[in-house]
Write an enzyme that holds these catalytic residues in place. Structure first.
Site, PDB file in Angstrom:
ATOM      1  N   TYR A 141      12.725 -21.048  -7.279  1.00 13.23           N
ATOM      2  CA  TYR A 141      12.435 -20.898  -8.704  1.00 13.23           C
ATOM      3  C   TYR A 141      13.336 -19.826  -9.323  1.00 13.23           C
ATOM      4  O   TYR A 141      13.978 -20.043 -10.355  1.00 13.23           O
ATOM      5  CB  TYR A 141      10.966 -20.539  -8.920  1.00 13.23           C
ATOM      6  N   LYS A 145      16.407 -20.093 -12.174  1.00 11.35           N
ATOM      7  CA  LYS A 145      16.431 -19.335 -13.428  1.00 11.35           C
ATOM      8  C   LYS A 145      17.714 -18.511 -13.549  1.00 11.35           C
ATOM      9  O   LYS A 145      18.225 -18.305 -14.652  1.00 11.35           O
ATOM     10  CB  LYS A 145      15.192 -18.436 -13.523  1.00 11.35           C
TER      11      LYS A 145
END
Length: 230
Positions: A141, A145
């Site tokens: 994750y 990002k």
């Protein structure tokens, strides 16, 4: 800077969590219509909110959306996903799908709507990053990002010639469904959305929504060992 009053706005993932807060804040700031997307959209009680179906990882779905709403002035790339475990605990295919949603999804939507924004005078693109763009320790994750942050910076350069404002939004834990089970201090989504509205109106390029985000942004100039979350 981007005027909001009288505009038509697209918010991906706009029917829940932070996306819902973005939609409400933009309407409060004077937006005429906010198109809110979801994989399975639900009816809206406010006639200014127009629910539409979108799967950001599907080229055809994004193309259909661009045909449906050819009058968008502001695009908010908010839709995203996460997966548990670290980089070594997930199959590459799972990580690739996460990138398809979190990174390439924002790129697909921006590519589809950049010509629309140009025709309407420039407008703005808002991409929702995370403090994890800079802080390690959260697996795929956070890596996605970080890639989205780089993508946003490149899009800002490419879209400047058509007068499109590009805003990157970085934030720590925020009170949404994605982190509801975590017992940690959380931002109010309404406060984050208000900061984004302010950035649009003032011509800002980046929103650092909370103290932890400002800490890690400053830590980028230090040793890499300092860029890790507990």
């Amino acid at each position: 800077m981007t005027e909001i009053k009288g505009t038509r706005v697209l918010v991906t993932g706009g029917q829940r969590g932070l996306g819902k807060a973005f939609a409400a804040a933009l309407l409060e700031a004077g937006a005429e219509t906010v198109y809110v997307t979801a994989r399975r959209p639900e009816p809206a009680t406010d006639p200014r909110l127009v629910p539409l179906a979108l799967e950001v990882s599907d080229d055809a779905s994004v193309a259909r959306l661009a045909e449906q709403v050819p009058d968008v002035d502001i695009v908010v790339n908010n839709a995203g996903a996460t997966i548990p475990n670290g980089l070594l605990g997930n199959d590459v295919a799972e990580v690739a799908h996460l990138f398809d949603v979190n990174v390439l999804g924002a790129l697909r939507v921006t590519q589809a709507f950049a010509p629309v924004l140009a025709r309407r005078g420039g407008g703005a693109v808002v991409n929702v990053h995370s403090v994890l763009s800079w802080a390690s320790g959260t697996g795929a994750y956070g890596v996605s990002k970080a890639a989205l942050w780089s993508l946003t910076n490149s899009l800002r350069h490419e879209l400047a010639s058509q007068g499109t404002q590009v805003v990157g939004v970085h934030l720590g834990y925020t009170d949404t469904d994605m982190v509801r089970a975590l017992d940690v201090p959380k931002n109010d989504p309404r406060d984050v959305a208000a900061q984004v509205v302010e950035a649009l109106l003032k011509g800002g390029s980046e929103v650092l929504a909370d103290e932890v985000t400002r800490y890690f942004k400053a830590a980028l100039s230090g040793p890499v060992e300092g860029l890790a979350v507990a």
